[in-house]
Scaffold this motif. Structure first.
Motif, PDB file in Angstrom:
ATOM      1  N   ARG A 152       0.844  -1.201   0.000  1.00  0.00           N
ATOM      2  CA  ARG A 152       0.000   0.000   0.000  1.00  0.00           C
ATOM      3  C   ARG A 152       0.872   1.240   0.000  1.00  0.00           C
ATOM      4  NH1 ARG A 152      -5.196  -0.532  -1.602  1.00  0.00           N
ATOM      5  NH2 ARG A 152      -6.317  -2.151  -0.473  1.00  0.00           N
ATOM      6  N   PHE A 153       0.277   2.382  -0.390  1.00  0.00           N
ATOM      7  CA  PHE A 153       1.048   3.613  -0.556  1.00  0.00           C
ATOM      8  C   PHE A 153       0.353   4.770   0.156  1.00  0.00           C
ATOM      9  CE2 PHE A 153       1.996   0.608  -3.768  1.00  0.00           C
ATOM     10  CZ  PHE A 153       3.368   0.689  -3.913  1.00  0.00           C
ATOM     11  N   ASP A 154       1.129   5.557   0.902  1.00  0.00           N
ATOM     12  CA  ASP A 154       0.529   6.685   1.621  1.00  0.00           C
ATOM     13  C   ASP A 154       0.406   7.902   0.691  1.00  0.00           C
ATOM     14  OD1 ASP A 154       3.011   7.951   1.523  1.00  0.00           O
ATOM     15  OD2 ASP A 154       3.499   7.540   3.630  1.00  0.00           O
ATOM     16  N   LYS A 186      -6.304  11.774   1.838  1.00  0.00           N
ATOM     17  CA  LYS A 186      -5.996  13.208   1.983  1.00  0.00           C
ATOM     18  C   LYS A 186      -5.257  13.529   3.278  1.00  0.00           C
ATOM     19  CE  LYS A 186      -9.336  15.182  -1.128  1.00  0.00           C
ATOM     20  NZ  LYS A 186     -10.738  14.722  -1.149  1.00  0.00           N
ATOM     21  N   ASP A 187      -5.611  12.813   4.342  1.00  0.00           N
ATOM     22  CA  ASP A 187      -5.052  13.135   5.658  1.00  0.00           C
ATOM     23  C   ASP A 187      -3.852  12.226   5.948  1.00  0.00           C
ATOM     24  OD1 ASP A 187      -4.476  13.562   8.316  1.00  0.00           O
ATOM     25  OD2 ASP A 187      -6.582  13.732   8.930  1.00  0.00           O
ATOM     26  N   LEU A 203      -9.606  -3.177   2.034  1.00  0.00           N
ATOM     27  CA  LEU A 203      -9.938  -1.854   2.564  1.00  0.00           C
ATOM     28  C   LEU A 203      -9.574  -0.855   1.474  1.00  0.00           C
ATOM     29  CD1 LEU A 203      -8.389  -1.252   6.119  1.00  0.00           C
ATOM     30  CD2 LEU A 203     -10.810  -1.388   5.537  1.00  0.00           C
ATOM     31  N   GLU A 204     -10.543  -0.113   0.985  1.00  0.00           N
ATOM     32  CA  GLU A 204     -10.270   0.832  -0.109  1.00  0.00           C
ATOM     33  C   GLU A 204     -11.073   2.112   0.109  1.00  0.00           C
ATOM     34  OE1 GLU A 204      -8.522   0.823  -3.040  1.00  0.00           O
ATOM     35  OE2 GLU A 204      -7.742  -1.232  -2.970  1.00  0.00           O
ATOM     36  N   PHE A 205     -10.439   3.246  -0.114  1.00  0.00           N
ATOM     37  CA  PHE A 205     -11.208   4.491  -0.119  1.00  0.00           C
ATOM     38  C   PHE A 205     -11.901   4.642  -1.466  1.00  0.00           C
ATOM     39  CE2 PHE A 205      -8.794   5.320   3.647  1.00  0.00           C
ATOM     40  CZ  PHE A 205      -9.688   6.062   4.410  1.00  0.00           C
ATOM     41  N   ASP A 210     -15.972   8.717  -3.306  1.00  0.00           N
ATOM     42  CA  ASP A 210     -16.712   9.667  -2.464  1.00  0.00           C
ATOM     43  C   ASP A 210     -15.983   9.971  -1.159  1.00  0.00           C
ATOM     44  OD1 ASP A 210     -16.924   7.166  -1.337  1.00  0.00           O
ATOM     45  OD2 ASP A 210     -19.050   7.333  -0.844  1.00  0.00           O
ATOM     46  N   GLY A 211     -14.774   9.428  -0.988  1.00  0.00           N
ATOM     47  CA  GLY A 211     -13.982   9.706   0.211  1.00  0.00           C
ATOM     48  C   GLY A 211     -14.309   8.816   1.393  1.00  0.00           C
ATOM     49  N   ALA A 212     -15.307   7.929   1.261  1.00  0.00           N
ATOM     50  CA  ALA A 212     -15.631   6.983   2.348  1.00  0.00           C
ATOM     51  C   ALA A 212     -14.725   5.757   2.242  1.00  0.00           C
ATOM     52  CB  ALA A 212     -17.097   6.571   2.275  1.00  0.00           C
TER      53      ALA A 212
END
Ligand SMILES: [Ca+2]
Length: 333
Positions: free
Chosen positions: A24-26, A77-78, A128-130, A133-135
């Motif tokens: 995974r990548f930040d 984003k965060d 687990l995926e965003f 819609d950002g959820a």
């Protein structure tokens, strides 16, 4: 040799990791490899160093079990929020969050977003995926055993056999059922306003679903296994989203045993199979999978037991080799 094989090559990204199940990548595009036994390692200068150790929280793993740490997701984003999906010491599902303070996750500040009782040890889902819609979206399998004995996939009041949506922008959100009728969607991903799901099959078929980003879709399990009636000779498939690609599994007679859903890169959807180590791609066009390509030759002597594919924030695809404890990056030569 298909012409397209000339356009990609697999280069070693990191090795020496133990039973890796995700890369995974930040936000900064720094890489992390998740190990099934519970460690998340940061890849820095080609070396993997422990970044978050959840070994004491997750199920002790054995053989090719389906428990343990299942996935990790960085908030898009965060930079101070990271999420994990694992089965705990009782074998039950946990999705939780850790704040990142000065680049390090605060292990003592775990915030649990979801727990789910698991009736059997297998089919825990994982992804687990965003979403666009950002959820945060997460996959839960049908609860396990074989054939979905509890009928969870089609039970609208069970979270098992579903993809759930979790609005992590609010402190007290509860997960909602977003998609149903899934057997074991170990890996799914989004590409723009589409979702791609690799749903691991039962006796005959491995399945890939591609559907618009829309709540309330039902993918058919366990009335259907892929496009066939599962138990009954005849069944009503009305209202179910049909798979866009299937392939045979089973006892070494088929083409593989468990589909490993992957990611879209430059218009191609890459996916793999756990047993065969095969790596393939197609393009999704007007409801159909077209332009099928076989990239398996890239993995010869490099990986075995593919557990996951990854995609970095620039769109490059990675292959996670479970038995080989390594991650390869697909690059243009
Ligand atoms: Ca299905």
């Amino acid at each position: 040799v298909p012409a397209s094989e000339l356009a990609l090559t697999a280069v070693l990204f990191v090795s020496g990791v133990q039973k890796p199940i995700a890369v995974r990548f930040d936000v900064e595009n720094a890489a992390y490899v998740a190990e099934q036994a519970g460690k998340i390692k940061a890849v820095r200068g080609g070396k993997a160093v422990v970044w978050l150790d959840l070994t004491s929280k997750v199920t002790k793993i054995w053989g090719y079990s389906e428990q343990g740490l299942l996935d990790v997701a960085f908030h898009p984003k965060d930079p101070e929020r990271v999420f994990v999906h694992y089965t705990d010491r009782q074998g039950d599902t946990v999705v939780s969050e850790f704040p990142i303070e000065k680049g390090k996750p605060a292990v003592s500040k775990e915030k649990i977003w979801l727990t789910q009782k698991q009736p059997y040890s297998n089919h825990n889902g994982g992804s687990l995926e965003f979403g666009p819609d950002g959820a945060l979206y997460l996959a839960l399998g049908d609860g396990g055993s074989g054939g979905d004995p509890q009928g969870n996939g089609q039970n609208p009041s069970s979270r098992l056999g579903k993809i759930l949506r979790l609005d992590v922008s609010k402190d007290d959100s509860a997960p909602e059922i977003w998609a149903s009728g899934l057997r074991n969607p170990w890996r799914f991903s989004f590409d723009g306003r589409m979702i791609y799901i690799g749903d691991v099959g039962q006796d005959r078929w491995e399945e890939i679903d591609v559907a618009p980003f829309k709540a309330g879709q039902n993918f058919g399990w366990n009335v259907l296994e892929a496009a066939e009636c599962f138990k009954a000779k005849t069944c009503d498939s009305k209202g179910f989203v049909a798979p866009v690609h299937v392939y045979r599994n089973g006892g070494g007679k088929g083409e593989g045993c468990s589909v490993i859903g992957g990611h879209v890169s430059e218009g191609r959807y890459f996916y793999a199979d756990w047993c065969s180590g095969e790596l393939r791609s197609f393009r999704y066009q007007k409801g159909k999978a077209v332009d099928h390509e076989d990239w398996s030759a890239l993995g010869a002597g490099k990986w075995s037991q593919v557990s996951s594919l990854g995609r970095d924030r620039r769109g490059a695809v990675y292959v996670v080799g479970y038995d080989t404890g390594s991650v390869y990056k697909l690059v243009r030569p």
